[in-house]
Design a protein around this motif. Structure first.
Motif: not given
Length: 296
Positions: A7-12
């Protein structure tokens, strides 16, 4: 390095306008190919295994083994890594995957009836989120390439309004969509509909995912990234590159010891030749998606 939340990787990726590759592995050599290349390119990457091409009965017992292999490599990584169990065939397989260490999961419900898909993905999201595991779901169904062409008899594009409802009802963290992309296609690029992607993006707030990445047109990638796509799934072209590497090495391997040729991890190892060929394909895609140098 500890696993990084998908989730955090995609947000970045969305904030910095690039895509992340999920490069599907099937054994230790192929997983090494993905991880080594990501580290050489200083790129975040999604490691993992897929269930679509596996015998379901084997997968019931094999999920734990795949999780152990993936976790071993993922925790050695020097770049951000998420570990995905992709396109599992049953909810029980996904739950076993979470227990085995996958921190991102996807249950393939693309052929399910609406009510069953919504109910099951929502149940999965509750289970997964309690363990800080990211959930990917799919709405719409991709056609499959065959030896004689493209079988689109059961395929359909993702409906933007239904996609909005699906995300709200299930709590999925990202959504794989059908916009003309095709599974297993290697003969030519898929007939992508960029305007349809824009309509989905206008309705859906979560990151979008493209399956069938082997045939996704390179010149369509910037538009896709600009309209919500944060993740590209690639499998078929990687197996093709690997197999070609093995075949080329096999031609010059006569009179060599079978022990050197298979499983030795020495220069003569046929699987090492496949791995090196696969690495170059992964490298080209990492650069194409714009994730090279984004590991920091």
């Amino acid at each position: 390095m500890p696993l990084t939340s998908l989730r955090e990787m995609m947000q970045h990726a969305q904030q910095n306008q690039y895509g992340i590759g999920y490069f599907e592995a099937w054994d230790t050599y192929s997983m090494e190919a993905v991880l080594e290349t990501a580290q050489e390119e200083a790129s975040p990457v999604i490691l993992g295994f897929g269930g679509m091409m596996l015998d379901s009965a084997w997968l019931d017992g094999g999920v734990s083994l795949l999780g152990a292999i993936g976790s071993h490599y993922a925790h050695q990584s020097t770049v951000p890594v998420s570990l995905l169990l992709n396109e599992a065939q049953t909810l029980s397989q996904v739950v076993l995957g979470i227990e085995a260490g996958f921190n991102a999961v996807m249950l393939d419900t693309s052929a399910w009836e609406w009510e069953a898909a919504v109910r099951t993905v929502a149940e999965l999201a509750q289970i997964a989120h309690a363990r800080d595991v990211t959930v990917e779901a799919e709405l719409g169904r991709l056609p499959d390439a065959t030896a004689t062409g493209i079988d689109d008899s059961t395929a359909h594009l993702t409906d933007p309004d239904l996609a909005e409802q699906f995300v709200a009802l299930t709590g999925t963290d990202c959504l794989a969509v059908s916009i003309g992309n095709v599974h297993l296609l290697t003969a030519h690029y898929a007939p992508i509909d960029p305007l349809h992607l824009e309509k989905i993006h206008a309705k859906v707030s979560v990151p979008l995912v493209i399956h069938g990445g082997t045939s996704f047109p390179p010149d369509a990638i910037p538009h896709a990234v600009a309209h919500g796509v944060a993740k590209f799934n690639v499998g078929t072209t990687l197996k093709k590159a690997y197999l070609e590497g093995v075949q080329n090495a096999l031609e010059s391997s006569k009179n060599l010891s079978v022990h050197d040729l298979l499983g030795s991890h020495k220069p003569a190892d046929l699987c090492e030749a496949g791995k090196q060929a696969m690495k170059e394909r992964v490298r080209s895609l990492i650069r194409l998606y714009g994730s090279a140098g984004k590991a920091s």
